[in-house]
Structure formats: C-alpha cells, structure tokens
Design an enzyme around this catalytic site. Structure first.
Site, PDB file in Angstrom:
ATOM      1  N   ASP A   7     -29.421   9.199  24.757  1.00 49.47           N
ATOM      2  CA  ASP A   7     -28.196   7.943  25.533  1.00 49.47           C
ATOM      3  C   ASP A   7     -29.032   6.497  23.964  1.00 49.47           C
ATOM      4  O   ASP A   7     -29.871   6.154  24.076  1.00 49.47           O
ATOM      5  CB  ASP A   7     -28.525   7.688  27.054  1.00 49.47           C
ATOM      6  CG  ASP A   7     -28.243   6.441  27.551  1.00 49.47           C
ATOM      7  OD1 ASP A   7     -26.865   6.143  27.297  1.00 49.47           O
ATOM      8  OD2 ASP A   7     -28.858   6.513  28.372  1.00 49.47           O
ATOM      9  N   ASP A   9     -28.512   2.159  26.012  1.00 50.73           N
ATOM     10  CA  ASP A   9     -29.271   2.051  26.679  1.00 50.73           C
ATOM     11  C   ASP A   9     -30.429   1.924  27.877  1.00 50.73           C
ATOM     12  O   ASP A   9     -29.600   3.355  28.909  1.00 50.73           O
ATOM     13  CB  ASP A   9     -27.855   0.879  27.870  1.00 50.73           C
ATOM     14  CG  ASP A   9     -27.084   0.117  27.370  1.00 50.73           C
ATOM     15  OD1 ASP A   9     -27.503  -0.483  26.170  1.00 50.73           O
ATOM     16  OD2 ASP A   9     -25.425   0.686  27.196  1.00 50.73           O
ATOM     17  N   GLY A  51     -19.681  -0.171  30.638  1.00 40.99           N
ATOM     18  CA  GLY A  51     -19.199  -1.811  31.427  1.00 40.99           C
ATOM     19  C   GLY A  51     -17.767  -2.632  31.618  1.00 40.99           C
ATOM     20  O   GLY A  51     -17.849  -3.027  32.647  1.00 40.99           O
TER      21      GLY A  51
END
Length: 263
Positions: A7, A9, A51
């Site tokens: 992954d 973040d 996001g």
C-alpha cells in the site's frame, strides 16, 4: 514467481495526518472555503478510501449551502480540488516534509535482489503514489515497481478490486504474493483477494482491527535498530528488530498450509 505488494499512504510513509490532510486544507484556503480538516476529523474521513471519494462525502447538501456551492458544481470542484491537492502534496514530498517509514526501502531492495516482483496498490492518485514511491525507495528501485492506483478500479478498499487488478497486472497468484498494509480497510481488501498481509500500523491506524494480518508490527524496522512491537506473527520465525524476506517466505508457507487444512 513471488511478489511483494505495498500500500502507499501510511505504509511507504506516514502521509495522512501531516501530508494529505494539510494539502487538502491548503486547497480549501486557496478556494476561499472556510473549512479545515482537524486531525480528529480527518481520522473519521479516512473511513472513506480515496481522496475524491472523501471530498464527495464532505460535500453534503448542508456543506454546499454553507459555502455557496451549487449542486451542479460538485463534480467539477471535486476534480479541481483533488488535482490541486495532489500538486501541493507532491511539492511537500519534494521539500522533504514526509520522511519514509523504516525498513521499506531495505525490504523492497531485498525482495528485488531475490527476483520478486514489486508493486504498489493504492487508492491515491497515480501522481501522488509515484512521488511517494520515488521519495521513499529512490528513483532506481522505483523503476522496479508496477503501480496500481486511484482510478484504475471503480470500487475502492475495502473492496478487493485494487489487489485483484495488481495480481492480474503482475501475473502472480494470491498464494505467491504478500501485501504490506497499515489500515483495517486495507487488510480487509487484501484478505478479500485471498492475499496474506503484513500490517504496520501508522498514526491513524494503531487502534484499528488489524487481526486479519498474518504479521502485525509497529514498523518494518531495521537490523540493529530498536526492537519492534509485535502483536501477531504467523511466520513462525522470531521477529526482533526488523521484518526480513525470510519472515515473508514464512508467512507465505504458513498461509498455504492454512489453506490446505481449510482455515
């Protein structure tokens, strides 16, 4: 062939609280929106992966009324804000504001040297993921990675889509790959794709349920460094100061044995 899939973040770097959150708030200020995500508020927002999706959830009818945003502006604003946020975030990385997490570059280099495929599977934008990866592992090693991110799939984590896309893209079976995640929704996504998981909890995820992972540690660590906090270890090999490739091999073996006995 084996594969190690990261992954982005929270795994490559602890980017959420002091990176993406700050970048979003910068954009809100630039657009004259009198709103800023607090540290606690962004923790709640992170329950929505992606996001753009986070912005869609933020832009409720009440939020739009308070800030004078018409219904017809929502999609274009989300696109504009997210594009600008990515620019701000990448600039923060270039300024060295978000240090890499321990052990990521070392472990990736060890896997590459052993002939493993490397990939990143993230719900962030491609530009953000590329910037974080290059920042963390360096330009040379970054070229060994295949990236899967953002708009590559319609359903974000905890749906398994991004990991299924990664497996197809690098042509590896779930039984031959291990994921490194940091969040509950990430672990759920990987497990839904039948992938074993190493979880390294980050700023926002230390209290989350990471029990689906076969190894759970506070970081990947460095040989000779501080001892790791280890809450789960199904590799059947002791973990002291660093997670190394032998632990990953042990986790793969353990996962295959578990599948054979119907766990």
């Amino acid at each position: 062939m084996n594969a190690l899939i990261f992954d982005c973040d929270g795994v490559l770097a602890d980017t959420e609280r002091d990176g993406h959150r700050v970048a979003f708030n910068t954009v809100f200020a630039e657009y004259g929106i009198e709103f800023a995500w607090s540290v606690e508020g962004y923790s709640e927002a992170l329950k929505t992966a992606g996001g753009k999706e986070r912005l869609q959830v933020l832009l409720t009818p009440e939020f739009r009324r308070q800030h004078g945003i018409s219904d017809g502006e929502v999609d274009s604003l989300v696109t504009s804000w997210h594009t600008r946020k990515t620019e701000v975030f990448v600039a923060m990385l270039a300024d060295g504001q978000l240090p890499p997490r321990p052990g990521v570059r070392r472990l990736a280099a060890e896997a590459a040297e052993a002939g493993w495929s490397l990939a990143v599977a993230s719900t962030s934008a491609h530009a953000s993921v590329r910037a974080v990866l290059k920042h963390v592992v360096g330009a040379d090693l970054a070229r060994s990675f295949t990236l899967f991110a953002g708009d590559d799939v319609k359903q974000k984590k905890p749906a398994p889509d991004i990991y299924l896309r990664a497996l197809a893209g690098i042509e590896v079976l779930p039984s031959d790959a291990v994921v490194v995640e940091d969040s509950e929704i990430g672990v759920r996504a990987a497990r839904a794709a039948a992938l074993p998981v190493i979880a390294t909890w980050s700023t926002y995820t230390g209290e989350e349920d990471l029990s689906g992972a076969g190894i759970v540690v506070d970081s990947l660590g460095e040989p000779g460094g501080p001892h790791l906090a280890v809450t789960t270890n199904r590799s059947h090999l002791p973990i002291v100061d660093a997670v190394v490739l032998e632990h990953i091999r042990g986790l793969l073996t353990s996962s295959k044995v578990g599948q054979e006995v119907g766990e």
